[in-house]
Design a protein around this motif. Structure first.
Motif, PDB file in Angstrom:
ATOM      1  N   LEU A 101       0.821  -1.208   0.000  1.00  0.00           N
ATOM      2  CA  LEU A 101       0.000   0.000   0.000  1.00  0.00           C
ATOM      3  C   LEU A 101       0.858   1.263   0.000  1.00  0.00           C
ATOM      4  CD1 LEU A 101      -2.868  -1.044   2.429  1.00  0.00           C
ATOM      5  CD2 LEU A 101      -2.943  -0.865  -0.052  1.00  0.00           C
ATOM      6  N   GLY A 102       2.032   1.180   0.625  1.00  0.00           N
ATOM      7  CA  GLY A 102       2.943   2.318   0.598  1.00  0.00           C
ATOM      8  C   GLY A 102       3.425   2.658  -0.803  1.00  0.00           C
ATOM      9  N   LEU A 103       3.422   1.646  -1.695  1.00  0.00           N
ATOM     10  CA  LEU A 103       3.894   1.850  -3.070  1.00  0.00           C
ATOM     11  C   LEU A 103       2.760   2.042  -4.073  1.00  0.00           C
ATOM     12  CD1 LEU A 103       6.781  -0.775  -3.248  1.00  0.00           C
ATOM     13  CD2 LEU A 103       6.993   1.698  -3.128  1.00  0.00           C
ATOM     14  N   ILE A 104       1.519   1.905  -3.630  1.00  0.00           N
ATOM     15  CA  ILE A 104       0.383   2.037  -4.557  1.00  0.00           C
ATOM     16  C   ILE A 104       0.388   3.386  -5.288  1.00  0.00           C
ATOM     17  CG2 ILE A 104      -2.137   2.320  -4.613  1.00  0.00           C
ATOM     18  CD1 ILE A 104      -1.280  -0.550  -4.719  1.00  0.00           C
ATOM     19  N   PRO A 105       0.628   4.543  -4.596  1.00  0.00           N
ATOM     20  CA  PRO A 105       0.648   5.825  -5.336  1.00  0.00           C
ATOM     21  C   PRO A 105       1.687   5.847  -6.457  1.00  0.00           C
ATOM     22  CG  PRO A 105       0.523   6.215  -2.974  1.00  0.00           C
ATOM     23  CD  PRO A 105       0.789   4.754  -3.144  1.00  0.00           C
ATOM     24  N   LEU A 106       2.892   5.301  -6.179  1.00  0.00           N
ATOM     25  CA  LEU A 106       3.917   5.247  -7.226  1.00  0.00           C
ATOM     26  C   LEU A 106       3.503   4.304  -8.344  1.00  0.00           C
ATOM     27  CD1 LEU A 106       7.446   5.208  -5.528  1.00  0.00           C
ATOM     28  CD2 LEU A 106       6.441   6.997  -6.931  1.00  0.00           C
ATOM     29  N   THR A 107       2.838   3.202  -7.986  1.00  0.00           N
ATOM     30  CA  THR A 107       2.397   2.234  -8.990  1.00  0.00           C
ATOM     31  C   THR A 107       1.410   2.862  -9.962  1.00  0.00           C
ATOM     32  OG1 THR A 107       2.662   0.459  -7.382  1.00  0.00           O
ATOM     33  CG2 THR A 107       1.325  -0.022  -9.309  1.00  0.00           C
ATOM     34  N   LEU A 108       0.547   3.735  -9.454  1.00  0.00           N
ATOM     35  CA  LEU A 108      -0.451   4.389 -10.301  1.00  0.00           C
ATOM     36  C   LEU A 108       0.134   5.559 -11.077  1.00  0.00           C
ATOM     37  CD1 LEU A 108      -3.457   4.349  -7.789  1.00  0.00           C
ATOM     38  CD2 LEU A 108      -3.024   2.786  -9.686  1.00  0.00           C
ATOM     39  N   GLY A 109       1.364   5.977 -10.733  1.00  0.00           N
ATOM     40  CA  GLY A 109       2.038   7.041 -11.494  1.00  0.00           C
ATOM     41  C   GLY A 109       1.456   8.413 -11.270  1.00  0.00           C
ATOM     42  N   PHE A 110       1.042   8.714 -10.026  1.00  0.00           N
ATOM     43  CA  PHE A 110       0.491  10.033  -9.740  1.00  0.00           C
ATOM     44  C   PHE A 110       1.576  11.095  -9.814  1.00  0.00           C
ATOM     45  CE2 PHE A 110      -2.898   7.867  -6.929  1.00  0.00           C
ATOM     46  CZ  PHE A 110      -3.764   7.779  -8.014  1.00  0.00           C
ATOM     47  N   GLY A 111       1.289  12.212 -10.517  1.00  0.00           N
ATOM     48  CA  GLY A 111       2.181  13.367 -10.521  1.00  0.00           C
ATOM     49  C   GLY A 111       3.296  13.277 -11.546  1.00  0.00           C
ATOM     50  N   GLU A 112       4.007  14.417 -11.709  1.00  0.00           N
ATOM     51  CA  GLU A 112       5.099  14.502 -12.663  1.00  0.00           C
ATOM     52  C   GLU A 112       6.353  13.828 -12.117  1.00  0.00           C
ATOM     53  OE1 GLU A 112       3.347  16.993 -11.573  1.00  0.00           O
ATOM     54  OE2 GLU A 112       2.377  17.992 -13.255  1.00  0.00           O
ATOM     55  N   GLY A 113       7.145  13.315 -13.037  1.00  0.00           N
ATOM     56  CA  GLY A 113       8.454  12.777 -12.673  1.00  0.00           C
ATOM     57  C   GLY A 113       8.445  11.415 -12.027  1.00  0.00           C
ATOM     58  N   THR A 114       7.281  10.738 -12.011  1.00  0.00           N
ATOM     59  CA  THR A 114       7.229   9.413 -11.382  1.00  0.00           C
ATOM     60  C   THR A 114       7.367   8.290 -12.403  1.00  0.00           C
ATOM     61  OG1 THR A 114       4.805   9.439 -11.527  1.00  0.00           O
ATOM     62  CG2 THR A 114       5.784  10.233  -9.479  1.00  0.00           C
ATOM     63  N   GLU A 115       7.614   8.633 -13.668  1.00  0.00           N
ATOM     64  CA  GLU A 115       7.661   7.603 -14.709  1.00  0.00           C
ATOM     65  C   GLU A 115       8.782   6.589 -14.487  1.00  0.00           C
ATOM     66  OE1 GLU A 115       5.997  11.341 -16.754  1.00  0.00           O
ATOM     67  OE2 GLU A 115       7.558  10.869 -15.296  1.00  0.00           O
ATOM     68  N   ILE A 116       9.927   7.049 -13.950  1.00  0.00           N
ATOM     69  CA  ILE A 116      11.058   6.139 -13.757  1.00  0.00           C
ATOM     70  C   ILE A 116      10.793   5.181 -12.591  1.00  0.00           C
ATOM     71  CG2 ILE A 116      13.476   6.045 -13.025  1.00  0.00           C
ATOM     72  CD1 ILE A 116      14.072   8.386 -14.742  1.00  0.00           C
ATOM     73  N   GLN A 117      10.150   5.698 -11.511  1.00  0.00           N
ATOM     74  CA  GLN A 117       9.896   4.841 -10.351  1.00  0.00           C
ATOM     75  C   GLN A 117       8.719   3.898 -10.567  1.00  0.00           C
ATOM     76  OE1 GLN A 117       9.935   8.226 -10.130  1.00  0.00           O
ATOM     77  NE2 GLN A 117      11.250   8.895  -8.458  1.00  0.00           N
ATOM     78  N   GLN A 118       7.800   4.245 -11.478  1.00  0.00           N
ATOM     79  CA  GLN A 118       6.587   3.453 -11.647  1.00  0.00           C
ATOM     80  C   GLN A 118       6.860   1.973 -11.969  1.00  0.00           C
ATOM     81  OE1 GLN A 118       3.926   4.842 -14.718  1.00  0.00           O
ATOM     82  NE2 GLN A 118       2.160   3.818 -13.817  1.00  0.00           N
ATOM     83  N   PRO A 119       7.746   1.651 -12.941  1.00  0.00           N
ATOM     84  CA  PRO A 119       8.013   0.229 -13.210  1.00  0.00           C
ATOM     85  C   PRO A 119       8.574  -0.505 -11.992  1.00  0.00           C
ATOM     86  CG  PRO A 119       8.871   1.603 -14.974  1.00  0.00           C
ATOM     87  CD  PRO A 119       8.487   2.516 -13.871  1.00  0.00           C
ATOM     88  N   MET A 120       9.439   0.168 -11.215  1.00  0.00           N
ATOM     89  CA  MET A 120       9.986  -0.458 -10.009  1.00  0.00           C
ATOM     90  C   MET A 120       8.880  -0.780  -9.024  1.00  0.00           C
ATOM     91  SD  MET A 120      13.519   1.516  -9.122  1.00  0.00           S
ATOM     92  CE  MET A 120      12.838   3.144  -9.313  1.00  0.00           C
ATOM     93  N   ALA A 121       7.973   0.197  -8.823  1.00  0.00           N
ATOM     94  CA  ALA A 121       6.890   0.002  -7.868  1.00  0.00           C
ATOM     95  C   ALA A 121       5.958  -1.123  -8.316  1.00  0.00           C
ATOM     96  CB  ALA A 121       6.108   1.310  -7.715  1.00  0.00           C
ATOM     97  N   ILE A 122       5.665  -1.185  -9.616  1.00  0.00           N
ATOM     98  CA  ILE A 122       4.784  -2.247 -10.133  1.00  0.00           C
ATOM     99  C   ILE A 122       5.405  -3.618  -9.879  1.00  0.00           C
ATOM    100  CG2 ILE A 122       3.880  -3.269 -12.274  1.00  0.00           C
ATOM    101  CD1 ILE A 122       3.487  -0.385 -13.299  1.00  0.00           C
TER     102      ILE A 122
END
Length: 1021
Positions: free
Chosen positions: A961-982
Motif C-alpha cells: 500500500l505504501g507503493l500504490i501511489p507510485l504504482t499508479l504514477g500520480f504526478g510529474e516525474g514518477t515515470e522512472i519509479q513506476q516500473p519499479m513500484a509495479i
C-alpha cells in the motif's frame, strides 16, 4: 536484545537521542542539494578546433585525422568519433566507464600540445572539454524589445542583465545568443586603394597603431613620481574620419578616402520568441550546486530587474529545469505521505489500538530524518531518484517495527509486564529482524560494482533505500521498545475486522494442513504457474528508460547545406503559422543559425533552426508531450525543402531510441546504404522520423591557383588566399571604447566586388612591383560541390540513421528492424562495410547484462547472509524457494499494466530479491524456535503459520500500500519509479500468498527427508 534492554531501562537518554536524530536530520535536509537527477559523469571528452573558411575535406585531412590518431593511443579509450564540417571539427573521445576523467582530459591536452605544430597556423588552439550534463542550461530566457531592436536589447543584456545574473552564487556561465551588434564600418573601394598605392593590410596596421592607450614609464619632478600614459584612442566616427593616411598622392584624411558609418555587424544567428525578434540567455550552473536554489535566486533577481528595466522590455522564461524538479519532488513527496497514511491505516485495522498505531507511525518520520542524515554525509542530492528510493522505502520502513511491536503486543497479552514484554519480545525476534533487513540491504551491494549510465542513475536510489532500511532497523530495535514500554496498552475489544481476521487465520490453518497432507500437489501447481508466467516473457517487450513528460518539445529544422540565414528564417515563419494551431504550446522560441544549447556543434550552420516549445502543465492538458510532438510532426511534414525533427521527453542523457550506423570509406556508398536503411526502417510500425545524418553536398566556390602564373608576378598562394578572405569577410582593424561598450572597426570591401563569380574574378591583387592584376590572371574561379559534413568513428567514415518510437517498446521494434535489414539491406552491403546498432538499444543491452549479473550476485549474497543467521545451509536453501515464485507476480503485473521490461523493472527485481525472503525468514525462524521447545515439524508448522500470519500480512500490506501511489504514477516525474513500484507490488503480493503455503511444504518435505536419513544412519550404526 541488548539495545532494546538499554532503551527500555534508559528512557530519558533514548528520548534525547531521538530528539538529537530529528534535529540533525532536519538540518541535513535543509543542506541537501536539490536537482532533477543525480550528478552524472560521462566518460566522454570533446575536442573542438576551428579553421575558418576551410571545407570539410580540408578539415578532415588537416585537423581531424591527426588528432584522431593521437587520441586513439590514449589508455582506456573505447572509441573515437568525429564530425568535420565547414569551418571546424568536433572530436568525441569515449573512455571506458570507471576511467579517471580528470587524468584522461589532462592526457588529451598534453597529446594535443604535441600535435599543435603539425596543424595549420590559421587553426585556433583546439579546446578540450569534459562532456557533463551540468553543461546543459538550467534556465533559458528570451528578452524582447518593443520596437524589435535586438541591438539595443543585446546591449542592455551585456551591460545590465548579464552582470547581475552572473553575480548570483552558483551560476557558472551565461551564454547570449541572437541579437545584433553595432560596429563601425569602413567601406573599402579596391580601386581607391590602387589609386593611392595602399593595401588593405597597410590600412589595418595604420589604424591599429593610431588607436593606443598604454603606460610609458614614469617621470620624477620635485621629489614626486608621476606615471606616464600615452593616450591616442579613437572615441567616435569623427576621430576616424580625421585620421591622416600617407599615400602616393600625399597625406589624405581617411574620411576623404572611404565612407565611414556605424552599422549592424553581420549576423550568423537570429532568435525569435513567438515570431518577435528576441535575444536569448542560457544560464548554466556550477557542478554540485543546488539547481532549485539557484533558480529561485535568479527569479528573485529577474523580478527586481523587470521593475528597473525600460518600459516595454519583456523577459520570458522558455525553459526552467527547477519547474519540473519541484513538480516531480512534490509529486513524490505526496506519494510518500499517501503511502505512509495507507500503511498506518493497515496497522490500525490489524491492531485496533490507536497507541500501537501511533508508535509505528512515529517510527516513519524518525526513520526518514535518519535517512536524510545518512544521505547528507554520503554526499547524495535530493532528486527524483533518491526521493523515489525514499518512497520505495516508506512501506518497508515499518516492517521491522511491525514485527517487533506485534511480538511485544503478543507477549503483553500473555501476561508479561510492559518492560518485560518490550525486552523479551524484541529479543525473541531481533535476530530474525536483523537478518531480514540485511538480506534487503545486501542486494544493493552488487550495484556498487556495476558501471554505466544505468548504474549512475540507480546507485543513489539503491543507497537511499539501504539508508532507509538501516534507519528503520535502528528505530525498530531502540525506539519501538522504548515507546512500547511506556505507551503500549492491550485491548480486549473485538472488532468486525478482528473477527474477520480470526476467520482468515482459521481458513489459513486448514489450507496449511491440506498443503502439508498433499505437498506434491502444491509444488506441482506452483511449478505450473511459474512455467506459465515465464512463457509470457516474450509478450512483455523491452525498453531502456521510460519517457518523462517535462512539458517541453524541441524541433530541429535543417535546410539543404549552403542555405542562407534568410532562407532558413523564411521556413521558420511558415512553421510558426502551423504551430499557432496548437493551443498546448505556450511559448515558441527559435534560434535561426548555429546549434541549440543542448548539443555540441562545430563550424557554420546557417541552414539550421532550433525550436524550444514550452507546453502548458500536464494537469491542464489531456495529451502527453509525445502525442503533441507527433501531431506537430504530422503538421510540419508539408513544409517543403526542410528536414524537420520533433522530439519530446528528452532526459538529456539518453541517446536516440533507434540508431543504426554504417561504416565504410566511400561517402557515396554510405549515402546509398543509409537511404536504403531509412526506407526499410520507415516500414516498421511505431517508428517516427527515420533520418540519416548524411548531408547533401555543400555548394562551394573553388579557386584553383596557377602556381606558375602566380610566381611570375611574385605572388604566393597564401597572399592570394589572404586577399580573398579579407575581401569577402572583412578585416577588424581595431576596437573603439564608447560609453562602456567596445565597437569593432571593420574594413569591409564593398559587396559589389564579391557579389558574383565574375566580379570575384576581377578582384585586384597587389604584386611586389606595385602592379595591380585581376584574380583571373593567376587562378581559375569555379562553382563546385563538396561534402558539407564528414563523420568518422574509429578512423572510418560513417553515416548514422536515427529514429524515434511512439506507442511501442524498443526491443520489439529493434527485432523487427534487424529482420528487415537482413532481408533488404544486407545483400547490398559491399566488402569492408558493416552495420551496427547503437543508441538506446546499446545502452539497454549493456544495462540489462550488468543488472542481470547484479541480480545473480544479490541472490548469492542473500543466501550467505541467511546462512550466517541460521548457522546452516539447510534453512536458507528452503527460504530461497520464495525468490523464483516472485516471477509469477512480476510478469503478471507488467502484462496487466502494459509495461515493458526496462532498467527500472530490473532494479525493482533486484530490490524484490531482498524483500521476499523476509516473510519466510520470520516464519522459518519461529518454526525452529518451536522445534527447540519440543514440537514436531508438523506441529511446529501448524502452530507457527497462524501465529506469524498477522505480522507477515501486515508487513506485506504496508509495503504494497505504501507503493500504490507510485504504482499508479500520480504526478510529474514518477515515470522512472513506476516500473519499479509495479514489480515490487505485484511480485510481493503474489509471492506472499504462495510463500505462506510453499515454504512450509518444502520445509516439511526436506525435514522429513532429513529425519529419515538420520534414522537410517542410526539404524546402520
Amino acid at each position: 536484545m541488548n539495545l532494546a534492554k538499554l532503551s527500555v531501562l534508559r528512557p530519558v537518554a533514548m528520548a534525547m537521542f531521538i530528539i538529537f536524530l530529528i534535529i540533525l536530520g532536519s538540518v541535513s535536509l535543509r543542506h541537501l542539494p536539490v536537482d532533477l537527477f543525480p550528478e552524472l559523469t560521462f566518460p566522454v571528452v570533446a575536442v573542438t578546433a576551428s579553421y575558418d573558411g576551410a571545407g570539410p575535406e580540408e578539415v578532415e585531412e588537416l585537423i581531424t585525422q591527426p588528432i584522431e590518431e593521437l587520441m586513439a593511443s590514449i589508455p582506456n579509450v573505447e572509441s573515437v568519433s568525429s564530425t568535420s564540417r565547414t569551418g571546424g571539427a568536433l572530436i568525441l573521445v569515449a573512455f571506458d566507464w570507471g576511467t579517471d576523467m580528470d587524468f584522461a582530459a589532462l592526457t588529451m591536452r598534453e597529446r594535443i600540445d604535441q600535435v599543435r605544430e603539425m596543424l595549420p597556423s590559421e587553426v585556433d588552439a583546439p579546446q578540450v572539454m569534459r562532456f557533463d550534463p551540468s553543461m546543459l542550461p538550467i534556465v533559458q530566457l528570451a528578452i524582447t524589445e518593443p520596437g524589435g531592436d535586438t541591438a539595443e536589447a543585446r546591449q542592455l543584456i551585456e551591460n545590465e542583465i548579464k552582470p547581475r545574473l552572473d553575480a548570483i552564487d552558483g551560476v557558472a556561465s551565461i551564454q547570449v545568443e541572437g541579437g545584433s551588434e553595432q560596429e563601425i564600418r569602413i567601406d573599402i573601394q579596391p580601386d581607391v586603394l590602387a589609386q593611392y598605392g595602399i593595401t588593405l593590410q597597410d590600412l589595418q596596421q595604420l589604424i591599429a597603431s593610431e588607436n593606443i592607450n598604454f603606460p610609458a614609464g614614469e617621470v620624477h619632478d620635485q621629489n614626486q613620481s608621476f606615471p606616464i600614459r600615452v593616450s591616442s584612442e579613437f572615441t567616435s566616427v569623427y576621430d576616424l574620419e580625421q585620421l591622416p593616411i600617407p599615400t602616393n598622392a600625399g597625406v589624405v584624411l581617411l574620411g576623404d578616402l572611404f565612407a565611414i558609418s556605424e552599422a549592424t555587424a553581420p549576423l550568423s544567428q537570429e532568435s525569435y520568441l513567438n515570431g518577435e525578434p528576441a535575444v536569448g540567455l542560457s544560464i548554466l550552473k556550477a557542478s554540485g550546486t543546488n539547481t532549485v536554489q539557484i533558480t529561485r535566486a535568479l527569479n528573485d533577481e529577474l523580478d527586481d530587474l523587470k521593475q528597473q528595466l525600460p518600459e516595454g522590455i519583456e523577459i520570458q522564461t522558455i525553459f526552467d529545469q527547477s519547474r519540473f524538479i519541484e513538480q516531480s519532488i512534490n509529486a513524490v513527496f505526496w506519494n510518500i505521505l499517501l503511502g505512509g497514511g495507507l500503511a498506518a491505516l493497515v496497522l490500525y485495522l490489524f491492531l485496533r489500538n490507536i497507541r500501537s498505531t501511533l508508535i509505528i507511525a512515529l517510527s516513519i518520520p524518525i526513520s526518514i530524518m535518519t535517512t536524510f542524515l545518512f544521505m547528507y554525509f554520503s554526499g547524495e542530492t535530493l532528486n527524483v531518484l533518491t526521493l523515489g528510493g525514499l518512497a520505495l522505502g516508506v512501506g518497508m520502513m515499518v516492517d521491522n517495527a511491525i514485527v517487533i511491536l506485534e511480538n511485544i503486543y503478543r507477549k503483553r497479552q500473555e501476561g508479561e509486564s510492559l518492560r518485560e514484554a518490550a525486552i523479551h519480545g524484541t529479543g525473541e525476534i531481533g535476530g530474525a529482524i536483523v537478518a531480514s533487513t540485511l538480506t534487503t540491504v545486501v542486494v544493493f551491494l552488487p550495484i556498487v560494482f556495476v558501471d554505466g549510465l544505468a548504474a549512475q542513475l540507480f546507485k543513489p536510489l539503491a543507497l537511499t533505500v539501504a539508508f532507509a532500511l538501516l534507519a528503520s532497523l535502528i528505530t525498530a530495535l531502540i525506539i519501538v521498545p522504548l515507546l512500547s514500554s511506556t505507551f503500549l496498552r492491550t485491548t480486549d475489544e473485538t472488532s468486525v475486522f478482528q473477527v474477520g481476521f480470526e476467520k482468515t487465520k482459521a481458513v489459513y490453518k486448514r489450507l496449511l494442513e491440506f498443503s502439508l497432507q498433499r505437498p506434491k500437489r502444491i509444488i506441482a501447481v506452483t511449478t505450473a504457474l511459474l512455467a506459465g508466467s515465464l512463457s509470457c516473457i516474450p509478450l512483455l517487450g523491452t525498453e531502456f528508460l521510460p519517457a518523462q513528460d517535462q512539458s517541453f518539445i524541441s524541433i530541429d529544422v535543417r535546410l539543404p547545406p549552403g542555405s542562407a540565414l534568410s532562407a532558413t528564417y523564411q521556413v521558420t515563419e511558415e512553421i510558426n503559422e502551423k504551430l499557432a494551431a496548437f493551443t498546448e504550446v505556450e511559448l515558441a522560441y527559435v534560434t535561426v543559425g548555429g546549434t541549440d544549447n543542448f548539443s555540441l556543434g562545430a563550424g557554420s550552420q546557417t541552414n539550421r533552426a532550433s525550436y524550444s516549445l514550452l507546453l502548458s502543465d500536464t494537469d491542464r492538458r489531456t495529451t502527453s508531450d509525445l502525442e503533441i510532438a507527433d501531431s506537430i510532426r504530422s503538421s510540419l511534414a508539408s513544409v517543403p525543402n526542410a528536414d524537420i525533427r520533433v522530439s519530446a521527453s528528452d532526459s538529456g542523457f539518453t541517446d536516440d531510441p533507434i540508431s543504426i550506423t554504417v561504416k565504410g570509406q566511400d561517402l557515396q556508398t554510405l549515402e546509398q546504404l543509409s537511404e536504403a536503411i531509412v526506407a526499410t526502417v520507415s516500414t516498421i510500425e511505431g517508428v517516427r522520423e527515420p533520418t540519416t545524418n548524411y548531408a547533401d553536398g555543400n555548394p562551394e566556390v573553388t579557386v584553383a591557383i596557377n602556381r606558375q602564373a602566380a610566381s611570375s608576378y611574385g605572388i604566393t598562394s597564401a597572399q592570394i588566399a589572404s586577399t580573398i578572405s579579407d575581401a569577402t569577410r572583412g578585416l577588424v582593424a581595431t576596437r573603439i571604447a564608447r560609453h562602456g561598450e567596445e565597437l569593432n572597426v571593420r574594413l569591409q570591401v564593398d559587396d559589389a566586388y564579391t557579389a558574383s563569380l565574375e566580379q570575384l574574378e576581377q578582384l585586384l591583387l597587389s604584386t611586389p612591383g606595385g602592379e595591380r592584376i585581376p584574380l583571373s590572371s593567376v587562378a581559375a574561379v569555379e562553382r563546385g560541390e563538396g561534402p558539407s559534413t564528414i563523420r568518422r568513428s574509429d578512423r572510418m567514415r560513417e553515416v548514422t540513421v536515427t529514429a524515434s518510437i511512439l506507442n511501442r517498446d524498443l526491443g520489439s521494434v529493434i527485432n523487427e528492424i534487424e529482420e528487415a535489414l537482413i532481408e533488404e539491406v544486407r545483400p547490398l552491403l559491399p566488402n569492408g562495410y558493416r552495420i551496427s546498432f547503437g543508441g538506446q538499444n546499446e545502452q539497454m543491452n549493456d544495462a540489462f547484462t550488468k543488472l542481470s549479473g547484479a541480480i545473480a550476485l544479490a541472490i548469492v549474497l542473500v543466501y550467505m547472509v541467511m546462512a550466517g543467521r541460521f548457522e546452516s545451509f539447510f534453512y536458507p536453501f528452503i527460504i530461497m524457494f520464495s525468490v523464483p515464485v516472485t516471477a509469477i507476480g512480476v510478469i503478471f503485473g507488467l502484462l496487466l499494466t502494459n509495461q515493458p521490461i526496462g532498467v527500472g523493472s530490473l532494479v525493482g527485481i533486484l530490490i524484490l530479491t531482498g524483500i521476499v525472503v523476509n516473510n519466510a525468514i520470520v516464519l522459518v525462524d519461529y518454526i525452529n524456535t518451536l522445534k527447540k521447545n519440543g514440537y514436531s515439524s508438523y506441529d511446529a508448522i501448524i502452530q507457527a503459520g497462524p501465529i506469524r500470519l498477522r505480522p507477515i500480512l501486515m508487513t506485506a500490506l504496508t509495503t504494497i500500500l505504501g507503493l500504490i501511489p507510485l504504482t499508479l504514477g500520480f504526478g510529474e516525474g514518477t515515470e522512472i519509479q513506476q516500473p519499479m513500484a509495479i514489480v515490487i507490488v505485484c511480485g510481493l503480493a503474489v509471492s506472499t500468498f504462495i510463500t505462506l503455503l510453499l515454504i512450509p511444504v518444502i520445509y516439511f518435505l526436506t525435514d522429513q527427508r532429513k529425519e529419515k536419513r538420520r534414522q537410517h544412519a542410526e539404524t546402520l550404526h
